[in-house]
Write a protein that holds these residues in place. Structure first.
Motif, PDB file in Angstrom:
ATOM      1  N   ALA A 187      39.914 -22.013  -4.253  1.00  0.00           N
ATOM      2  CA  ALA A 187      40.856 -22.350  -5.326  1.00  0.00           C
ATOM      3  C   ALA A 187      40.155 -22.339  -6.687  1.00  0.00           C
ATOM      4  O   ALA A 187      40.691 -21.813  -7.665  1.00  0.00           O
ATOM      5  N   VAL A 188      38.947 -22.903  -6.744  1.00  0.00           N
ATOM      6  CA  VAL A 188      38.170 -22.877  -7.981  1.00  0.00           C
ATOM      7  C   VAL A 188      37.827 -21.437  -8.343  1.00  0.00           C
ATOM      8  O   VAL A 188      37.886 -21.041  -9.514  1.00  0.00           O
ATOM      9  N   LEU A 189      37.499 -20.646  -7.338  1.00  0.00           N
ATOM     10  CA  LEU A 189      37.195 -19.239  -7.573  1.00  0.00           C
ATOM     11  C   LEU A 189      38.412 -18.501  -8.119  1.00  0.00           C
ATOM     12  O   LEU A 189      38.290 -17.647  -8.999  1.00  0.00           O
ATOM     13  N   LEU A 190      39.586 -18.850  -7.634  1.00  0.00           N
ATOM     14  CA  LEU A 190      40.813 -18.250  -8.153  1.00  0.00           C
ATOM     15  C   LEU A 190      40.986 -18.581  -9.634  1.00  0.00           C
ATOM     16  O   LEU A 190      41.328 -17.710 -10.439  1.00  0.00           O
ATOM     17  N   LEU A 191      40.733 -19.827 -10.005  1.00  0.00           N
ATOM     18  CA  LEU A 191      40.807 -20.214 -11.414  1.00  0.00           C
ATOM     19  C   LEU A 191      39.776 -19.460 -12.249  1.00  0.00           C
ATOM     20  O   LEU A 191      40.051 -19.036 -13.378  1.00  0.00           O
ATOM     21  N   LEU A 192      38.591 -19.281 -11.680  1.00  0.00           N
ATOM     22  CA  LEU A 192      37.547 -18.531 -12.371  1.00  0.00           C
ATOM     23  C   LEU A 192      37.953 -17.071 -12.547  1.00  0.00           C
ATOM     24  O   LEU A 192      37.691 -16.459 -13.590  1.00  0.00           O
ATOM     25  N   MET A 193      38.627 -16.509 -11.539  1.00  0.00           N
ATOM     26  CA  MET A 193      39.119 -15.132 -11.650  1.00  0.00           C
ATOM     27  C   MET A 193      40.152 -15.013 -12.767  1.00  0.00           C
ATOM     28  O   MET A 193      40.158 -14.031 -13.520  1.00  0.00           O
ATOM     29  N   LEU A 194      41.026 -16.011 -12.875  1.00  0.00           N
ATOM     30  CA  LEU A 194      42.026 -16.001 -13.952  1.00  0.00           C
ATOM     31  C   LEU A 194      41.351 -16.120 -15.319  1.00  0.00           C
ATOM     32  O   LEU A 194      41.754 -15.451 -16.280  1.00  0.00           O
ATOM     33  N   GLY A 246      39.389  -7.858  -9.724  1.00  0.00           N
ATOM     34  CA  GLY A 246      39.785  -6.630 -10.413  1.00  0.00           C
ATOM     35  C   GLY A 246      41.273  -6.550 -10.644  1.00  0.00           C
ATOM     36  O   GLY A 246      41.732  -6.098 -11.705  1.00  0.00           O
ATOM     37  N   ALA A 247      42.043  -7.018  -9.674  1.00  0.00           N
ATOM     38  CA  ALA A 247      43.505  -6.989  -9.818  1.00  0.00           C
ATOM     39  C   ALA A 247      43.957  -7.926 -10.928  1.00  0.00           C
ATOM     40  O   ALA A 247      44.838  -7.571 -11.722  1.00  0.00           O
ATOM     41  N   PHE A 248      43.348  -9.106 -11.026  1.00  0.00           N
ATOM     42  CA  PHE A 248      43.695 -10.034 -12.096  1.00  0.00           C
ATOM     43  C   PHE A 248      43.349  -9.435 -13.463  1.00  0.00           C
ATOM     44  O   PHE A 248      44.122  -9.544 -14.409  1.00  0.00           O
ATOM     45  N   VAL A 249      42.194  -8.805 -13.536  1.00  0.00           N
ATOM     46  CA  VAL A 249      41.792  -8.174 -14.798  1.00  0.00           C
ATOM     47  C   VAL A 249      42.735  -7.035 -15.147  1.00  0.00           C
ATOM     48  O   VAL A 249      43.166  -6.874 -16.294  1.00  0.00           O
ATOM     49  N   ALA A 250      43.115  -6.248 -14.162  1.00  0.00           N
ATOM     50  CA  ALA A 250      44.018  -5.121 -14.411  1.00  0.00           C
ATOM     51  C   ALA A 250      45.407  -5.583 -14.854  1.00  0.00           C
ATOM     52  O   ALA A 250      46.023  -4.975 -15.728  1.00  0.00           O
ATOM     53  N   VAL A 251      45.889  -6.649 -14.236  1.00  0.00           N
ATOM     54  CA  VAL A 251      47.214  -7.160 -14.606  1.00  0.00           C
ATOM     55  C   VAL A 251      47.162  -7.744 -15.993  1.00  0.00           C
ATOM     56  O   VAL A 251      48.009  -7.545 -16.820  1.00  0.00           O
TER      57      VAL A 251
END
Length: 176
Positions: free
Chosen positions: A32-39, A171-176
């Motif tokens: 979950a923390v990693l997901l926040l970091l990805m965002l 990558g998907a978060f960055v692309a979106v």
């Protein structure tokens, strides 16, 4: 040599759900923390890409860039009163934004690797634990080196797959 058929999407989803069920609460929180970091990484990438065009516009024609009222208003906040004094602050802001975005990206890559490795370690320990606590007869009938090879191979494949999935999500978060 046997060739495996690609799995249908439904079975991949089922496999991911089963995999999620095996994760400890600690690993779920880390994900979950990693997901926040990805965002945060995606937002920083967006900010750094959004800073390129204004910076290039300022470099190509500083007087035209200065003609925008918003630019003059922001410049006056930092004490810049003429277009000739604007280039250094713009360059510094662009540099800070770019370095910050790259730093967040590096932290995200590091965290992806750490979480993937921690999950793979958990899987490996669980696989060895389950293997060791088999009845004695099972150990007598099995070749221990093939069991160890199979476990390390499957856990290694899981690590590679999980790391690739996390990289894809970033990558998907960055692309979106």
């Amino acid at each position: 040599m046997s060739h495996t058929q690609p799995q249908p999407i439904g079975s991949i989803r089922v496999s991911l759900m089963r995999f999620w069920a095996y994760l400890s609460l600690r690993r779920r929180r880390q994900l979950a923390v990693l997901l926040l970091l990805m965002l945060a990484c995606a937002a920083a990438e967006l900010l750094s890409l959004g800073a390129v065009l204004p910076f290039l516009a300022a470099l190509s024609n500083l007087n035209q860039f200065w003609a925008h009222p918003q630019v003059r208003a922001l410049a006056s906040l930092v004490g810049v009163q003429s277009p000739s004094n604007l280039l250094l602050p713009l360059t510094l802001v662009f540099l800070v934004v770019t370095v910050a975005a790259a730093s967040i990206r590096l932290v995200t890559l590091w965290a992806n690797g750490r979480v993937s490795a921690a999950i793979a370690s958990d899987l490996s320990c669980e696989a060895y634990r389950r293997t060791l606590y088999q009845p004695y007869q099972v150990h007598m009938e099995r070749n221990s080196s093939s069991v160890i090879t199979a476990i390390t191979s499957y856990v290694g494949s899981a690590l590679v797959g999980l790391n690739a999935l996390l990289q894809f999500c970033t990558g998907a978060f960055v692309a979106v």
